[in-house]
Design a protein around this motif. Structure first.
Motif, PDB file in Angstrom:
ATOM      1  N   ARG A  72       0.948  -1.084   0.176  1.00 53.10           N
ATOM      2  CA  ARG A  72      -0.011   0.202   0.030  1.00 53.10           C
ATOM      3  C   ARG A  72       0.909   1.334  -0.123  1.00 53.10           C
ATOM      4  N   ALA A  73       1.981   1.161   0.876  1.00 52.79           N
ATOM      5  CA  ALA A  73       2.828   2.278   0.859  1.00 52.79           C
ATOM      6  C   ALA A  73       3.483   2.595  -0.493  1.00 52.79           C
ATOM      7  N   ARG A  74       3.744   1.578  -1.059  1.00 62.01           N
ATOM      8  CA  ARG A  74       4.511   1.613  -2.519  1.00 62.01           C
ATOM      9  C   ARG A  74       3.432   2.393  -3.456  1.00 62.01           C
ATOM     10  N   GLU A  75       2.284   1.801  -3.411  1.00 63.34           N
ATOM     11  CA  GLU A  75       1.321   2.343  -4.391  1.00 63.34           C
ATOM     12  C   GLU A  75       0.800   3.803  -4.125  1.00 63.34           C
ATOM     13  N   LEU A  76       1.176   4.235  -2.849  1.00 58.86           N
ATOM     14  CA  LEU A  76       0.796   5.917  -2.518  1.00 58.86           C
ATOM     15  C   LEU A  76       1.854   6.491  -2.964  1.00 58.86           C
ATOM     16  N   SER A  77       3.137   5.966  -2.919  1.00 60.16           N
ATOM     17  CA  SER A  77       4.371   6.683  -3.311  1.00 60.16           C
ATOM     18  C   SER A  77       4.183   7.103  -4.683  1.00 60.16           C
ATOM     19  N   ARG A  78       3.990   5.781  -5.471  1.00 60.95           N
ATOM     20  CA  ARG A  78       3.780   6.104  -7.056  1.00 60.95           C
ATOM     21  C   ARG A  78       2.863   6.940  -7.341  1.00 60.95           C
ATOM     22  N   ARG A  79       1.644   6.934  -6.701  1.00 60.87           N
ATOM     23  CA  ARG A  79       0.629   7.731  -6.978  1.00 60.87           C
ATOM     24  C   ARG A  79       0.949   9.211  -6.801  1.00 60.87           C
ATOM     25  N   HIS A  80       1.356   9.387  -5.659  1.00 63.19           N
ATOM     26  CA  HIS A  80       1.478  10.768  -5.139  1.00 63.19           C
ATOM     27  C   HIS A  80       2.714  11.231  -4.979  1.00 63.19           C
ATOM     28  N   LEU A  81       3.810  10.573  -5.006  1.00 57.27           N
ATOM     29  CA  LEU A  81       5.054  11.135  -4.931  1.00 57.27           C
ATOM     30  C   LEU A  81       6.091  10.718  -5.983  1.00 57.27           C
ATOM     31  N   TRP A 122      -8.855   6.060   4.348  1.00 57.32           N
ATOM     32  CA  TRP A 122      -8.192   7.301   4.017  1.00 57.32           C
ATOM     33  C   TRP A 122      -7.259   7.975   5.036  1.00 57.32           C
ATOM     34  N   VAL A 123      -7.775   7.572   6.371  1.00 56.33           N
ATOM     35  CA  VAL A 123      -6.790   8.200   7.415  1.00 56.33           C
ATOM     36  C   VAL A 123      -5.422   7.463   7.499  1.00 56.33           C
ATOM     37  N   LEU A 124      -5.540   6.118   7.338  1.00 58.16           N
ATOM     38  CA  LEU A 124      -4.121   5.299   7.381  1.00 58.16           C
ATOM     39  C   LEU A 124      -3.604   5.897   6.104  1.00 58.16           C
ATOM     40  N   ASP A 125      -4.060   5.808   5.055  1.00 59.43           N
ATOM     41  CA  ASP A 125      -3.372   6.466   3.792  1.00 59.43           C
ATOM     42  C   ASP A 125      -2.441   7.754   4.069  1.00 59.43           C
ATOM     43  N   TYR A 126      -3.336   8.583   4.656  1.00 57.67           N
ATOM     44  CA  TYR A 126      -2.716   9.751   4.815  1.00 57.67           C
ATOM     45  C   TYR A 126      -1.254   9.610   5.968  1.00 57.67           C
ATOM     46  N   VAL A 127      -1.394   8.947   6.909  1.00 60.82           N
ATOM     47  CA  VAL A 127      -0.298   8.718   7.773  1.00 60.82           C
ATOM     48  C   VAL A 127       0.788   7.978   7.129  1.00 60.82           C
ATOM     49  N   LEU A 128       0.377   7.060   6.229  1.00 64.17           N
ATOM     50  CA  LEU A 128       1.463   6.448   5.375  1.00 64.17           C
ATOM     51  C   LEU A 128       2.148   7.315   4.503  1.00 64.17           C
ATOM     52  N   LEU A 129       1.408   8.027   3.750  1.00 69.32           N
ATOM     53  CA  LEU A 129       1.786   9.173   2.884  1.00 69.32           C
ATOM     54  C   LEU A 129       2.716  10.171   3.620  1.00 69.32           C
ATOM     55  N   HIS A 130       2.323  10.626   4.782  1.00 64.72           N
ATOM     56  CA  HIS A 130       3.010  11.320   5.696  1.00 64.72           C
ATOM     57  C   HIS A 130       4.740  10.816   6.015  1.00 64.72           C
TER      58      HIS A 130
END
Length: 210
Positions: A72-81, A122-130
């Motif tokens: 999930r973290a790697r997907e968030l990095s790909r999508r937002h970073l 969506w809260v968990l995703d925010y903390v991961l992205l943070h």
């Protein structure tokens, strides 16, 4: 293959006023499914299985395993970073009582407080992205917050977590509905996952046919 649902664990409630929606939620150890009174027994079975499966998927989103967290973290990095943050491990920990997450840029490890388990996805995703952003920028500088601009629920998630901290007396340097009900709309429509305001429930919308 469709999962086998044990109807002994499900309360099915029919309503004549309910004509275009199907809802399901947890009530302790039971699952309650609300359906239109006009449904046939075949439709009832189909929708019980579909909604229970949907609830189970929501449970997994709120309480993912460590391996799922890393994906999930790697997907968030790909999508937002732009994939610039490359986490090597993401784990749940029980000893972070005054912060929601932490990271070590040297080994690209991220740790999440187990207090997050059960919170909206969506809260968990925010903390991961943070924490992913901290792998790139260690401070809370303008550059850091700029990295989070593409995540549309940053301010909402920060407010949600600040409210939790205030309510539990854990206000401090830590950063950072229950999402436990699924709804269905009869006669078509696209799937739309919704987050509820504050600490209320956040229903998912699921279409039906017929």
């Amino acid at each position: 293959m469709q999962p086998v649902i044990d109807l002994r664990d499900v309360d099915v409630r029919r309503s004549r006023r309910r004509t275009r929606t199907v809802s399901a939620y947890r009530d302790g150890d039971r699952t309650v499914v609300l359906i239109p009174a006009r449904f046939s027994s075949v439709e009832e079975r189909e929708w019980v299985e579909r909604m229970v499966t949907r609830l189970e998927a929501a449970d997994r989103r709120r309480n993912p395993l460590d391996g799922d967290l890393l994906d999930r973290a790697r997907e968030l990095s790909r999508r937002h970073l732009d994939g610039l943050a490359r986490p090597q491990s993401v784990t749940w920990v029980d000893n972070q009582h005054h912060r929601w997450g932490s990271c070590t840029p040297a080994d690209a490890s991220i740790r999440l407080s187990s207090r997050l388990q059960g919170m909206p996805s969506w809260v968990l995703d925010y903390v991961l992205l943070h924490e992913l952003a901290h792998l790139l920028v260690p401070t809370h500088s303008r550059q850091f917050w700029g990295l989070l601009e593409s995540y549309p629920r940053t301010e909402r998630a920060r407010g949600f977590l600040a409210g939790i901290d205030h309510a539990t007396g854990h206000e401090g340097p830590g950063h950072h509905d229950q999402d436990d009900e699924v709804d269905g709309e009869v006669d078509g429509g696209a799937v739309d996952e919704l987050g509820g305001p504050g600490a209320g429930s956040a229903p998912d919308v699921l279409p039906t046919t017929g």
